[in-house]
Scaffold this active site. Structure first.
Site, mmCIF file in Angstrom:
data_model
loop_
_atom_site.group_PDB
_atom_site.id
_atom_site.type_symbol
_atom_site.label_atom_id
_atom_site.label_comp_id
_atom_site.label_asym_id
_atom_site.label_seq_id
_atom_site.Cartn_x
_atom_site.Cartn_y
_atom_site.Cartn_z
ATOM 1 N N GLU A 71 5.961 -4.365 61.041
ATOM 2 C CA GLU A 71 7.219 -4.333 61.793
ATOM 3 C C GLU A 71 8.249 -3.553 60.996
ATOM 4 O O GLU A 71 8.157 -3.450 59.777
ATOM 5 C CB GLU A 71 7.672 -5.756 62.128
ATOM 6 N N THR A 145 0.959 -9.919 57.538
ATOM 7 C CA THR A 145 0.667 -8.519 57.203
ATOM 8 C C THR A 145 0.052 -8.418 55.817
ATOM 9 O O THR A 145 -0.980 -7.785 55.624
ATOM 10 C CB THR A 145 1.956 -7.675 57.256
ATOM 11 N N THR A 179 7.092 -20.787 52.977
ATOM 12 C CA THR A 179 7.825 -19.986 53.958
ATOM 13 C C THR A 179 7.169 -20.035 55.327
ATOM 14 O O THR A 179 7.741 -19.557 56.284
ATOM 15 C CB THR A 179 7.903 -18.517 53.516
ATOM 16 N N GLU A 254 -9.045 -0.335 31.158
ATOM 17 C CA GLU A 254 -9.173 -1.180 29.979
ATOM 18 C C GLU A 254 -8.821 -2.631 30.283
ATOM 19 O O GLU A 254 -9.374 -3.540 29.684
ATOM 20 C CB GLU A 254 -8.272 -0.666 28.853
#
EC number: 3.6.5.-
Length: 451
Positions: A71, A145, A179, A254
């Site tokens: 979005e 996403t 969230t 590494e």
């Protein structure tokens, strides 16, 4: 050259990306419009920073990066922000429709439409490199996403660029701060492909970084900007040896070689020191020994897990600034004598050190003090399993009732994918348990059948 391409996916990936590129530009003296007054070789040259920036004939420096979101709002902030002239418009890819916190939308329905465009842009960047070293992938696994499109892109990168290493910087859900309700689902589904398709993944967790900001910087109510600036210091320290010339340089491959004992055990903890506000820095002597000790403090870890509950398998210390090898050796020797910092018995040395003489830069008006020397630690510790077991537990509570599952199935997923991903994580928890166990049964007891 050993170029690295950064891929920033979803809101978290993009906002961490903004902080990182802001810092890189400061460190190299690149202005927000991409011009670099200090650069003598206009239009190319073999400067170390060309690993992260490509140069146009007009002397403009363009980040080797792609920003993707399903979005537009977050990417529009980049398009209109301070650094809008830094990026090529084609590097900022946004869809019209949100993934709505749904892994299946990010991975199957909506992500599928945008992924070819992303790979196309990445291919253009890769063709522009003389010796592409690998990808740095930034995402969060709680949202739709970051988890869905993030996994999809990683899977496709493995197909297109099989041998190139992929380093993930992944924001995991925090124990208390959440969230979204379906975080556990997205995280489990996404970790399933992080296991397969990244070589090293550094776990970050908002709550842990909030606590560091609150405790060490005295910020009462930290914002995402505060968090991202701290994360960008870690990422900058890791990549400093690619972007500057130093005494003990460490490149991306590494890290892999030194930190990953078994392919699946590749989830790292990170910490950074000194995290200190300008008022305090003035009164403190931040010696190499001191900053090394504070990098090992459990409270400095950027993911909520306690390294005292597990054992270290390996760790990588990246120093920058006014540091000499002698001090580093002394500091490491002191760490080894500490009883609280335990290593597994099959990894006696366990330390990889890098030194870079470029002192750490700070964003003007930011929270961190300008210091002479800093250290960033990336460690492989068995205590990381706490992050997974927490998420698995929440997943189980919801999945037992099949709560919210219809949203995923409606977007074309099958329930089998849930159980497959969950079993994979159960196996991962078991792997960590075995790695941390003392070896009683000779060298290689029951691990032979695992790989």
């Amino acid at each position: 050259m050993r170029e690295c391409i950064s891929i920033h996916i979803g809101q978290a990936g993009i906002q961490v990306g903004n902080a990182c590129w802001e810092l890189y530009c400061l460190e190299h003296g690149i202005q927000p419009d991409g011009q670099m007054p200090g650069d003598k070789t206009v239009g190319g040259g073999d400067d170390a920073f060309n690993t992260f920036f490509s140069e146009t004939g007009a002397g403009k420096h363009v980040p080797r990066a792609v920003f993707v979101d399903l979005e537009p709002t977050v990417i529009d902030e980049v398009r209109t922000g301070t650094y809008r002239q830094l990026f090529h418009p084609e590097q900022l890819i946004s869809g019209k429709e949100d993934a709505a916190n749904n892994f299946a939308r990010g991975h199957y329905t909506i992500g599928k439409e945008i992924v070819d465009l992303c790979l196309d842009r990445i291919r253009k960047l890769a063709d522009n490199c003389t010796g592409l070293q690998g990808f740095l992938v930034f995402n969060a696994v709680g949202g739709g996403t970051g988890s869905g499109l993030g996994s999809l892109l990683l899977e496709r990168l493995s197909v297109d660029y099989g041998k190139k290493s992929k380093l993930g910087f992944t924001v995991y859900p925090s124990p208390q701060v959440s969230t979204s309700v379906v975080e556990p689902y997205n995280s489990v589904l996404s970790t399933h492909s992080l296991l397969e398709h990244t070589d090293v993944a550094v776990l970050l967790d908002n709550e842990a970084i909030y606590d560091i900001c609150r405790r060490s910087l005295d910020i009462e109510r930290p914002t995402y900007t505060n968090l991202n600036r701290l994360v960008s210091q870690v990422i900058s320290s890791l990549t400093a040896s690619l972007r500057f010339d130093g005494a003990l340089n460490v490149d991306v491959n590494e890290f892999q070689t030194n930190l990953v004992p078994y392919p699946r055990i590749h989830f790292m903890l990170s910490s950074y020191a000194p995290v200190i506000s300008a008022e305090k820095a003035y009164h403190e002597q931040l010696s190499v020994a001191e900053i090394t000790n504070s990098a090992f403090e459990p409270s400095s870890m950027m993911a909520k897990c306690d390294p005292r509950h597990g054992k270290y398998m390996a760790c990588c210390l990246m120093y920058r600034g006014d540091v000499v090898p002698k001090d580093v050796n002394a500091a490491v020797a002191t760490i080894k004598t500490k009883r609280t910092i335990q290593f597994v018995d099959w990894c006696p040395t366990g330390f990889k050190c890098g030194i870079n003489y470029q002192p750490p830069s700070v964003v003007p008006g930011g929270d961190l003090a300008k210091v002479q020397r800093a250290v960033c630690m990336i460690s492989n510790s068995t205590s990381v399993v706490e992050v997974f077991s927490r998420i698995d537990h929440k997943f189980d509570l919801m999945y037992a009732k099949r709560a919210f599952v219809h949203w995923y199935v409606g977007e074309g997923m099958e329930e089998g994918e849930f159980s497959e991903a969950r079993e994979d994580l159960a196996a991962l928890e078991k792997d960590y348990e075995e790695v941390g166990a003392e070896f009683d049964e000779g060298e290689d007891g029951d691990e032979g059948d695992e790989y």
